[in-house]
Design a protein around this motif. Structure first.
Motif, PDB file in Angstrom:
ATOM      1  N   THR A  91       0.914  -1.346   0.222  1.00 13.71           N
ATOM      2  CA  THR A  91      -0.038  -0.082   0.077  1.00 13.71           C
ATOM      3  C   THR A  91       0.804   1.376   0.062  1.00 13.71           C
ATOM      4  OG1 THR A  91      -0.058  -0.193   2.472  1.00 13.71           O
ATOM      5  CG2 THR A  91      -1.779  -1.299   1.116  1.00 13.71           C
ATOM      6  N   ASP A  92       2.233   1.114   0.403  1.00 13.36           N
ATOM      7  CA  ASP A  92       2.973   2.254   0.326  1.00 13.36           C
ATOM      8  C   ASP A  92       4.174   2.410  -0.355  1.00 13.36           C
ATOM      9  OD1 ASP A  92       4.557   1.757   3.678  1.00 13.36           O
ATOM     10  OD2 ASP A  92       4.279   0.613   1.790  1.00 13.36           O
ATOM     11  N   GLY A  93       4.306   1.212  -1.149  1.00  9.98           N
ATOM     12  CA  GLY A  93       5.601   1.142  -2.034  1.00  9.98           C
ATOM     13  C   GLY A  93       6.805   0.556  -1.327  1.00  9.98           C
ATOM     14  N   GLY A  94       6.711   0.396   0.087  1.00  8.55           N
ATOM     15  CA  GLY A  94       7.913   0.081   0.898  1.00  8.55           C
ATOM     16  C   GLY A  94       7.580  -1.442   1.031  1.00  8.55           C
ATOM     17  N   GLY A  95       8.694  -2.194   0.847  1.00  4.69           N
ATOM     18  CA  GLY A  95       8.524  -3.576   1.211  1.00  4.69           C
ATOM     19  C   GLY A  95       8.183  -4.525  -0.055  1.00  4.69           C
ATOM     20  N   LYS A  96       7.955  -4.049  -1.048  1.00  8.42           N
ATOM     21  CA  LYS A  96       7.681  -4.834  -2.311  1.00  8.42           C
ATOM     22  C   LYS A  96       8.468  -4.250  -3.597  1.00  8.42           C
ATOM     23  CE  LYS A  96       4.063  -7.330  -0.489  1.00  8.42           C
ATOM     24  NZ  LYS A  96       4.103  -8.638  -0.430  1.00  8.42           N
ATOM     25  N   ASP A  97       8.653  -5.452  -4.336  1.00  9.76           N
ATOM     26  CA  ASP A  97       9.701  -5.233  -5.516  1.00  9.76           C
ATOM     27  C   ASP A  97       8.853  -4.344  -6.622  1.00  9.76           C
ATOM     28  OD1 ASP A  97      11.987  -5.198  -4.987  1.00  9.76           O
ATOM     29  OD2 ASP A  97      12.458  -7.126  -5.618  1.00  9.76           O
ATOM     30  N   SER A  98       7.502  -4.929  -6.759  1.00  5.69           N
ATOM     31  CA  SER A  98       6.664  -4.746  -7.772  1.00  5.69           C
ATOM     32  C   SER A  98       5.326  -4.476  -7.548  1.00  5.69           C
ATOM     33  CB  SER A  98       6.548  -5.781  -8.840  1.00  5.69           C
ATOM     34  OG  SER A  98       6.187  -6.934  -8.378  1.00  5.69           O
ATOM     35  N   ILE A  99       4.677  -3.766  -8.338  1.00  5.84           N
ATOM     36  CA  ILE A  99       3.215  -3.416  -8.266  1.00  5.84           C
ATOM     37  C   ILE A  99       2.415  -3.796  -9.565  1.00  5.84           C
ATOM     38  CG2 ILE A  99       3.500  -1.134  -9.030  1.00  5.84           C
ATOM     39  CD1 ILE A  99       1.453  -0.083  -6.785  1.00  5.84           C
ATOM     40  N   LYS A 100       1.077  -4.345  -9.108  1.00  2.00           N
ATOM     41  CA  LYS A 100       0.114  -4.684 -10.119  1.00  2.00           C
ATOM     42  C   LYS A 100      -0.821  -3.505 -10.338  1.00  2.00           C
ATOM     43  CE  LYS A 100       0.936  -9.655 -10.236  1.00  2.00           C
ATOM     44  NZ  LYS A 100       0.176 -10.933 -10.004  1.00  2.00           N
ATOM     45  N   ILE A 101      -1.066  -2.984 -11.844  1.00  4.44           N
ATOM     46  CA  ILE A 101      -1.792  -1.777 -11.743  1.00  4.44           C
ATOM     47  C   ILE A 101      -2.805  -2.303 -12.730  1.00  4.44           C
ATOM     48  CG2 ILE A 101      -2.188   0.526 -12.436  1.00  4.44           C
ATOM     49  CD1 ILE A 101       0.787   0.971 -11.504  1.00  4.44           C
ATOM     50  N   GLY A 102      -4.217  -2.115 -12.821  1.00  7.05           N
ATOM     51  CA  GLY A 102      -5.135  -2.464 -13.548  1.00  7.05           C
ATOM     52  C   GLY A 102      -5.302  -1.164 -14.909  1.00  7.05           C
ATOM     53  N   ILE A 103      -5.181  -1.619 -16.152  1.00  8.33           N
ATOM     54  CA  ILE A 103      -5.363  -0.352 -17.399  1.00  8.33           C
ATOM     55  C   ILE A 103      -6.435  -1.256 -18.168  1.00  8.33           C
ATOM     56  CG2 ILE A 103      -3.353   0.757 -16.540  1.00  8.33           C
ATOM     57  CD1 ILE A 103      -2.202  -0.869 -19.163  1.00  8.33           C
ATOM     58  N   LYS A 104      -6.594  -0.524 -19.116  1.00  8.01           N
ATOM     59  CA  LYS A 104      -7.345  -0.745 -20.446  1.00  8.01           C
ATOM     60  C   LYS A 104      -6.224  -1.269 -21.431  1.00  8.01           C
ATOM     61  CE  LYS A 104     -11.647  -0.762 -19.403  1.00  8.01           C
ATOM     62  NZ  LYS A 104     -12.503   0.355 -19.919  1.00  8.01           N
ATOM     63  N   TYR A 105      -6.332  -2.091 -22.413  1.00 10.62           N
ATOM     64  CA  TYR A 105      -5.305  -2.630 -23.283  1.00 10.62           C
ATOM     65  C   TYR A 105      -5.903  -2.231 -24.679  1.00 10.62           C
ATOM     66  CZ  TYR A 105      -2.449  -5.818 -20.403  1.00 10.62           C
ATOM     67  OH  TYR A 105      -1.519  -6.492 -19.740  1.00 10.62           O
ATOM     68  N   ASP A 106      -7.114  -1.738 -24.736  1.00  8.71           N
ATOM     69  CA  ASP A 106      -7.505  -1.509 -26.227  1.00  8.71           C
ATOM     70  C   ASP A 106      -8.189   0.016 -26.365  1.00  8.71           C
ATOM     71  OD1 ASP A 106      -9.787  -1.815 -24.786  1.00  8.71           O
ATOM     72  OD2 ASP A 106     -10.799  -2.458 -26.271  1.00  8.71           O
ATOM     73  N   VAL A 131      -2.061  -4.670 -15.704  1.00  9.22           N
ATOM     74  CA  VAL A 131      -2.987  -6.037 -15.858  1.00  9.22           C
ATOM     75  C   VAL A 131      -4.143  -5.376 -16.640  1.00  9.22           C
ATOM     76  CG1 VAL A 131      -4.100  -7.665 -14.809  1.00  9.22           C
ATOM     77  CG2 VAL A 131      -1.989  -6.652 -13.807  1.00  9.22           C
ATOM     78  N   GLU A 132      -4.710  -6.138 -17.618  1.00  7.32           N
ATOM     79  CA  GLU A 132      -5.825  -5.743 -18.417  1.00  7.32           C
ATOM     80  C   GLU A 132      -7.042  -6.089 -17.405  1.00  7.32           C
ATOM     81  OE1 GLU A 132      -7.916  -6.372 -22.740  1.00  7.32           O
ATOM     82  OE2 GLU A 132      -6.683  -8.030 -21.832  1.00  7.32           O
ATOM     83  N   THR A 133      -7.875  -4.726 -17.400  1.00  6.56           N
ATOM     84  CA  THR A 133      -9.051  -4.929 -16.487  1.00  6.56           C
ATOM     85  C   THR A 133     -10.226  -4.338 -17.207  1.00  6.56           C
ATOM     86  OG1 THR A 133      -8.287  -2.654 -15.603  1.00  6.56           O
ATOM     87  CG2 THR A 133      -7.737  -4.619 -14.345  1.00  6.56           C
ATOM     88  N   PRO A 134     -11.050  -5.395 -17.834  1.00  5.10           N
ATOM     89  CA  PRO A 134     -12.130  -4.892 -18.649  1.00  5.10           C
ATOM     90  C   PRO A 134     -13.011  -4.322 -17.741  1.00  5.10           C
ATOM     91  CG  PRO A 134     -11.629  -7.244 -19.112  1.00  5.10           C
ATOM     92  CD  PRO A 134     -10.847  -6.760 -18.103  1.00  5.10           C
ATOM     93  N   SER A 135     -13.886  -3.368 -18.414  1.00  2.00           N
ATOM     94  CA  SER A 135     -15.043  -2.767 -17.474  1.00  2.00           C
ATOM     95  C   SER A 135     -15.807  -3.419 -16.520  1.00  2.00           C
ATOM     96  CB  SER A 135     -15.785  -1.710 -18.426  1.00  2.00           C
ATOM     97  OG  SER A 135     -15.102  -0.729 -19.241  1.00  2.00           O
ATOM     98  N   ALA A 136     -16.450  -4.517 -16.971  1.00  2.00           N
ATOM     99  CA  ALA A 136     -17.138  -5.289 -16.250  1.00  2.00           C
ATOM    100  C   ALA A 136     -16.394  -6.152 -15.125  1.00  2.00           C
ATOM    101  CB  ALA A 136     -17.821  -6.553 -17.138  1.00  2.00           C
TER     102      ALA A 136
END
Length: 282
Positions: A36-51, A88-93
């Protein structure tokens, strides 16, 4: 006796080796979904649209779009290197479920803030004010004041635009709900639908694609106000507050304006000024 001492010595060496092995990665951060704060993890997964050209699109060279730039800026402010961001691809539904399941840490995917969604997720922002509009054929006579009831419209399943059509804009329109806007574009190109309806920011991205230039146009309607927010899991106020601070910094240092010009400039998109955090335009 000598055999017993040798055995004890070997056991001591083994114990020491195991201890060193267990502690050897103590300086490394865990991998996987970010914290939640960027400390203690190497990577982060973020949902976006691909199209969604101009907003969020997966290309042969990586990811591009206004939402991608916003998400990247926020992630850096949370303490993540750009190379460790996983989109990460996150469709609207599936956006609410993706947050609930923990598939992603936050979502920046043309995610309009509304009352129904606020019951399920928390929103930082807004970071962009868009308006629902229509994308039509270049020679279409659909314009302001046109009755859209009976027209063949297309939008994406689970989108605010589809809900607006059914509830207020044109309840008697023949609305086709598909998985992606790209599918709607195909219908618009073939003439099987009269208009694609969604946010003007998204439509501008499609209209400006080299393959679509001269084929389509925006009708220029402001059918609704769409306040784009960054979705986080319900109750994660700590992350929400940190994202809001990052968004404020993005506007203050000019990075927000740069992202607008970079992604919407080619389509001559007339964007609204950067909204203030918490200011939802109804």
């Amino acid at each position: 006796m000598k055999f017993r001492k040798a055995g004890l010595a070997a056991a001591s060496v083994l114990t020491l080796a195991l201890t060193v092995s267990a502690c050897g990665d103590g300086g490394k951060k865990d991998s996987g979904s970010g914290g939640t704060d960027g400390g203690g993890k190497d990577s982060i997964k973020i949902g976006i649209k691909y199209d969604q050209p101009g907003i969020g699109q997966k290309t042969p060279d990586g990811f591009a779009g206004f939402d991608v730039d916003v998400a990247t800026f926020v992630a850096k402010e949370l303490g993540y290197d750009e190379k460790n961001i996983e989109f990460v691809e996150t469709p609207s539904a599936d956006r609410e479920q993706a947050l609930s399941r923990g598939d992603v840490e936050f979502i920046a995917a043309s995610y309009s803030i509304n009352d129904e969604r606020e019951k399920l997720v928390d929103f930082a922002g807004p970071y962009l004010l868009a308006h629902q509009d229509l994308l039509v054929a270049a020679d279409s006579d659909i314009a302001k004041g046109t009755d859209l009831n009976g027209k063949n419209l297309c939008s994406v399943t689970g989108s605010t635009s589809a809900q607006n059509v059914k509830k207020t804009i044109a309840p008697k329109a023949n609305l086709k709900e598909l998985s992606t806007y790209s599918e709607c574009i195909e219908g618009l190109a073939s003439g099987s639908i009269d208009a694609l309806t969604t946010d003007d920011s998204i439509l501008a991205g499609y209209a400006s694609q080299p393959a679509n230039k001269g084929k389509f146009k925006l009708a220029g309607l402001k059918l609704s106000n769409e306040n784009y927010g960054i979705g986080v899991k319900e109750g994660n106020t700590e992350l929400k507050d940190k994202i809001n601070k990052a968004l404020e910094k993005m506007v203050a240092d000019g990075a927000w304006d740069e992202a607008v010009k970079k992604n919407f400039g080619p389509a001559n998109y007339k964007n609204e000024p950067a909204p203030k955090i918490g200011n939802i335009v109804k």
